[in-house]
Design an enzyme around this catalytic site. Structure first.
Site, PDB file in Angstrom:
ATOM      1  N   TYR A  15       0.820  -1.212   0.000  1.00 49.29           N
ATOM      2  CA  TYR A  15       0.000   0.000   0.000  1.00 49.29           C
ATOM      3  C   TYR A  15       0.856   1.264   0.000  1.00 49.29           C
ATOM      4  O   TYR A  15       0.384   2.326  -0.382  1.00 49.29           O
ATOM      5  CB  TYR A  15      -0.920  -0.006   1.226  1.00 49.29           C
ATOM      6  CG  TYR A  15      -2.069  -0.970   1.082  1.00 49.29           C
ATOM      7  CD1 TYR A  15      -3.302  -0.541   0.620  1.00 49.29           C
ATOM      8  CD2 TYR A  15      -1.904  -2.318   1.370  1.00 49.29           C
ATOM      9  CE1 TYR A  15      -4.355  -1.414   0.467  1.00 49.29           C
ATOM     10  CE2 TYR A  15      -2.951  -3.211   1.220  1.00 49.29           C
ATOM     11  CZ  TYR A  15      -4.170  -2.763   0.766  1.00 49.29           C
ATOM     12  OH  TYR A  15      -5.209  -3.633   0.600  1.00 49.29           O
ATOM     13  N   GLY A  17       4.579   1.142  -1.058  1.00 51.88           N
ATOM     14  CA  GLY A  17       5.540   1.076  -2.165  1.00 51.88           C
ATOM     15  C   GLY A  17       4.913   1.347  -3.521  1.00 51.88           C
ATOM     16  O   GLY A  17       5.451   2.139  -4.318  1.00 51.88           O
ATOM     17  N   ASP A  37       9.301  -7.094  -4.986  1.00 52.05           N
ATOM     18  CA  ASP A  37       8.683  -7.765  -3.838  1.00 52.05           C
ATOM     19  C   ASP A  37       8.949  -9.256  -3.967  1.00 52.05           C
ATOM     20  O   ASP A  37       9.024  -9.784  -5.083  1.00 52.05           O
ATOM     21  CB  ASP A  37       7.164  -7.498  -3.854  1.00 52.05           C
ATOM     22  CG  ASP A  37       6.523  -7.635  -2.486  1.00 52.05           C
ATOM     23  OD1 ASP A  37       6.038  -6.621  -1.963  1.00 52.05           O
ATOM     24  OD2 ASP A  37       6.515  -8.769  -1.951  1.00 52.05           O
ATOM     25  N   CYS A 277      -2.056   0.533  10.543  1.00 52.49           N
ATOM     26  CA  CYS A 277      -1.037   1.407  11.141  1.00 52.49           C
ATOM     27  C   CYS A 277      -1.325   1.884  12.563  1.00 52.49           C
ATOM     28  O   CYS A 277      -0.468   1.745  13.437  1.00 52.49           O
ATOM     29  CB  CYS A 277      -0.840   2.631  10.241  1.00 52.49           C
ATOM     30  SG  CYS A 277      -0.152   2.171   8.650  1.00 52.49           S
ATOM     31  N   LYS A 280      -0.979  -0.679  15.432  1.00 55.65           N
ATOM     32  CA  LYS A 280       0.387  -1.240  15.421  1.00 55.65           C
ATOM     33  C   LYS A 280       1.402  -0.195  15.893  1.00 55.65           C
ATOM     34  O   LYS A 280       2.271  -0.491  16.717  1.00 55.65           O
ATOM     35  CB  LYS A 280       0.727  -1.694  13.998  1.00 55.65           C
ATOM     36  CG  LYS A 280       2.200  -2.003  13.782  1.00 55.65           C
ATOM     37  CD  LYS A 280       2.482  -2.461  12.368  1.00 55.65           C
ATOM     38  CE  LYS A 280       2.547  -1.363  11.338  1.00 55.65           C
ATOM     39  NZ  LYS A 280       3.756  -0.537  11.343  1.00 55.65           N
TER      40      LYS A 280
HETATM   41  N1  LIG Z   1      -0.613   1.196   4.657  1.00 59.59           N
HETATM   42  C1  LIG Z   1      -0.510   2.440   5.084  1.00 59.59           C
HETATM   43  O1  LIG Z   1      -1.476   3.194   5.084  1.00 59.59           O
HETATM   44  C2  LIG Z   1       0.825   2.974   5.570  1.00 59.59           C
HETATM   45  C3  LIG Z   1       0.987   4.361   5.665  1.00 59.59           C
HETATM   46  C4  LIG Z   1       2.207   4.861   6.114  1.00 59.59           C
HETATM   47  C5  LIG Z   1       3.216   3.973   6.496  1.00 59.59           C
HETATM   48  N2  LIG Z   1       3.004   2.626   6.417  1.00 59.59           N
HETATM   49  C6  LIG Z   1       4.121   1.738   6.801  1.00 59.59           C
HETATM   50  O2  LIG Z   1       4.777   1.351   5.601  1.00 59.59           O
HETATM   51  C7  LIG Z   1       5.219  -0.008   5.705  1.00 59.59           C
HETATM   52  C8  LIG Z   1       4.591  -0.832   4.589  1.00 59.59           C
HETATM   53  O3  LIG Z   1       3.196  -0.836   4.760  1.00 59.59           O
HETATM   54  P1  LIG Z   1       2.224  -1.449   3.648  1.00 59.59           P
HETATM   55  O4  LIG Z   1       0.841  -1.159   4.107  1.00 59.59           O
HETATM   56  O5  LIG Z   1       2.663  -1.030   2.304  1.00 59.59           O
HETATM   57  O6  LIG Z   1       2.545  -3.005   3.841  1.00 59.59           O
HETATM   58  P2  LIG Z   1       2.107  -4.184   2.869  1.00 59.59           P
HETATM   59  O7  LIG Z   1       1.998  -5.392   3.731  1.00 59.59           O
HETATM   60  O8  LIG Z   1       0.949  -3.787   2.021  1.00 59.59           O
HETATM   61  O9  LIG Z   1       3.368  -4.349   1.877  1.00 59.59           O
HETATM   62  C9  LIG Z   1       4.626  -4.751   2.295  1.00 59.59           C
HETATM   63  C10 LIG Z   1       5.243  -5.625   1.196  1.00 59.59           C
HETATM   64  O10 LIG Z   1       6.595  -5.916   1.554  1.00 59.59           O
HETATM   65  C11 LIG Z   1       6.899  -7.196   1.035  1.00 59.59           C
HETATM   66  N3  LIG Z   1       8.078  -7.747   1.692  1.00 59.59           N
HETATM   67  C12 LIG Z   1       8.208  -8.097   2.996  1.00 59.59           C
HETATM   68  N4  LIG Z   1       9.480  -8.530   3.218  1.00 59.59           N
HETATM   69  C13 LIG Z   1      10.135  -8.427   2.042  1.00 59.59           C
HETATM   70  C14 LIG Z   1      11.481  -8.706   1.641  1.00 59.59           C
HETATM   71  N5  LIG Z   1      12.376  -9.155   2.525  1.00 59.59           N
HETATM   72  N6  LIG Z   1      11.830  -8.488   0.351  1.00 59.59           N
HETATM   73  C15 LIG Z   1      10.920  -8.026  -0.533  1.00 59.59           C
HETATM   74  N7  LIG Z   1       9.650  -7.737  -0.218  1.00 59.59           N
HETATM   75  C16 LIG Z   1       9.256  -7.945   1.058  1.00 59.59           C
HETATM   76  C17 LIG Z   1       5.632  -7.995   1.315  1.00 59.59           C
HETATM   77  O11 LIG Z   1       5.573  -9.139   0.471  1.00 59.59           O
HETATM   78  C18 LIG Z   1       4.535  -6.965   1.012  1.00 59.59           C
HETATM   79  O12 LIG Z   1       4.054  -7.076  -0.310  1.00 59.59           O
HETATM   80  C19 LIG Z   1       4.845  -0.456   7.121  1.00 59.59           C
HETATM   81  O13 LIG Z   1       5.929  -0.234   7.974  1.00 59.59           O
HETATM   82  C20 LIG Z   1       3.690   0.468   7.479  1.00 59.59           C
HETATM   83  O14 LIG Z   1       3.585   0.635   8.876  1.00 59.59           O
HETATM   84  C21 LIG Z   1       1.855   2.115   5.941  1.00 59.59           C
END
Ligand SMILES: NC(=O)c1ccc[n+]([C@@H]2O[C@H](COP(=O)([O-])OP(=O)(O)OC[C@H]3O[C@@H](n4cnc5c(N)ncnc54)[C@H](O)[C@@H]3O)[C@@H](O)[C@H]2O)c1
Length: 465
Positions: A15, A17, A37, A277, A280
């Site tokens: 969400y 990246g 990923d 978020c 957590k």
């Molecule tokens: N979702 C939100 O609204 C939001 C907003 C701000 C910050 N964040 C933070 O950003 C970070 C990511 O959140 P998200 O919602 O995008 O998570 P997500 O779970 O949607 O995506 C994370 C991705 O990372 C991949 N991944 C994990 N380990 C890996 C590795 N070793 N190599 C390659 N890929 C790998 C997973 O397969 C997954 O697709 C978190 O720390 C979250 O707290 C999220």
């Protein structure tokens, strides 16, 4: 001379990246962005017409940039190898409760550590490594140590913190017009900070890009989410008082929000916050405070979480009181399952808690959400140990309400406010009950149609007697 950024690699196609790189690619057409990923199915979806996540405006944006300067791949190392800038946007879930000796769930940095090792092995010397994931203070130090221990002697990687503040449902807009961009770094990383600042400066006004120390940047993200969660819990706490004394939380919030010191935003009472978020990050902050011996501070933030749980639990109790104690076989329509409008994300959604409790009490639920697929709803409820036998997932709101004794609005999708409620009433069993968990419906209009109503933050004769 400032490092030139021509190739960016983002590890984590979630969400954060996906939308981040899509927006950056649109704003920086001369820079190549590779989003990678280890989840090959997710990458395949990013390369297809059916993107793995829903965000308003994202499909069009990805459609325009993909294959030009935006690429999705499961070959993590190949993309890291050529990158001038590596964004770490992997998930940082909480670890196992009790794994820390404090009896709490420590922040999970396994993915961040794994990425740091990949970067150390593969990235070119001088690459800038950026924490985008939400992490606890001093995670940058951990990354730097891994890079030093596992990287080449001439690695000289620079590590920055650039926390992401996007909000699901408005991610593209937030990324295009951020309130602020924070770039944190250790002394000596000024050139790297400046190179990242220059990338953002192509579309973000200079006064909104702030550089600061690394630990301040890491803590600013955690603290922002804690303050937002606290605001939700504060207005929800007031909503409980409204229900008891006969005040209306919409009026109270208006009266408070007009004070410029308080402001209007984030003063909407609801069934509680959810999503990946807020909880957590609050738990991470509580853990951090406990580990620093700041017990009173930890207790303070922990109470914000407890208030949130209490809000959802009180909402369920009110529904049960309104429907009568025996819910076995009661037909209930549920409108909305995502944790908020504008997204199909169901991580930690309060709707699942409400549905789970009602299913356990024997109710038969007909659930409709415009963006959450059926399997996702089923999987989520089953994972929470809710009996799925009484669950039916519907293709429209009208299908869900047909024959139901009660209709619950659990996600504030605008289409629910705009429903033809007279038609819904005709389709339902009578007497019909409408329960509004987000104050998006007009209670008086519903009552004129013949509904009984229960709404967050306002007394109801059938739920609060
Ligand atoms: N979702 C939100 O609204 C939001 C907003 C701000 C910050 N964040 C933070 O950003 C970070 C990511 O959140 P998200 O919602 O995008 O998570 P997500 O779970 O949607 O995506 C994370 C991705 O990372 C991949 N991944 C994990 N380990 C890996 C590795 N070793 N190599 C390659 N890929 C790998 C997973 O397969 C997954 O697709 C978190 O720390 C979250 O707290 C999220």
């Amino acid at each position: 001379m400032l490092p030139r950024i021509q190739q960016v690699c983002c590890i984590g196609a979630g969400y954060v990246g996906g939308p981040t790189c899509a927006v950056m690619a649109a704003q920086c057409p001369d820079v190549q962005f590779a989003v990678v990923d280890t989840d090959a199915a997710r990458i395949a979806a990013w390369n297809s017409a059916a993107l793995p996540i829903y965000e308003p405006g994202l499909e069009e944006l990805v459609g325009r940039q993909r294959g030009r300067n935006l690429h999705f791949s499961a070959d993590v190392e190949a993309a890291v190898r050529t990158a001038d800038l590596v964004l770490l946007a992997v998930n940082t879930p909480l670890g196992q409760p009790g794994a820390d000796g404090l009896g709490m769930a420590p922040p999970g940095l396994r993915s961040v550590e794994a990425c740091a090792r990949t970067v150390a092995r593969t990235a070119k010397p001088g690459a800038i490594i950026v924490e985008k994931s939400t992490v606890l203070c001093h995670t940058g130090e951990l990354i730097a140590r891994i890079l030093q221990d596992h990287g080449p002697p001439d690695g000289r990687f620079q590590v920055l913190s650039n926390p992401e503040f996007l909000s699901e449902g408005t991610a593209v807009r937030d990324l295009l017009r951020p309130d602020r961009v924070i770039i944190g770094g250790q002394p000596g990383s000024e050139d790297a900070q400046e190179a990242l600042r220059a990338l953002y400066a192509r579309w973000v006004p200079a006064e909104r890009i702030v550089t600061m120390g690394m630990w301040s940047a890491e803590l600013a993200k955690l603290a922002s989410n804690a303050l937002l969660a606290q605001r939700v819990s504060s207005i929800n706490a007031v909503s409980a008082v409204c229900e008891a004394v006969g005040a209306d939380i919409a009026e109270v919030a208006r009266g408070c929000g007009m004070d410029s010191r308080i402001g209007r935003d984030f003063l909407r009472a609801s069934i509680g916050f959810g999503g990946p978020c807020l909880s957590k990050d609050l738990m991470g902050l509580v853990w951090l405070c406990e580990s620093l011996g700041l017990h009173d501070v930890a207790t303070y933030w922990d109470q914000v979480l407890r208030m949130n749980d209490a809000q959802t639990a009180r909402f369920v109790r009110r529904i049960v009181r309104a429907l009568g104690p025996d819910l076995s076989g009661a037909s209930v329509a549920v409108l909305g399952f995502a944790y908020k409008a504008g997204t199909g994300d169901t991580r930690n959604t309060p709707a699942a808690l409400v549905c789970g409790e009602l299913l356990k009490l024997g109710a038969c639920l007909a659930v409709y959400d415009p963006k959450v697929p059926e399997q996702q709803i089923r999987d989520y409820l089953v994972a929470g140990r809710a009996p799925a036998t009484g669950l039916r997932v519907c293709a429209s709101a009208y299908e869900a309400v047909a024959g139901a004794r009660a209709v619950l609005v659990l996600t504030p999708w605008p289409e629910f406010a705009a429903l033809d409620w007279a038609r819904a009433h005709r389709l339902m069993a009578h007497p019909a009950l409408a329960v509004d968990g987000h104050r998006i419906l007009d209670d008086r209009a519903l009552e004129l149609l013949g509904f009984s109503t229960v709404s967050v933050g306002v007394r109801s004769s059938i739920a609060d007697s």
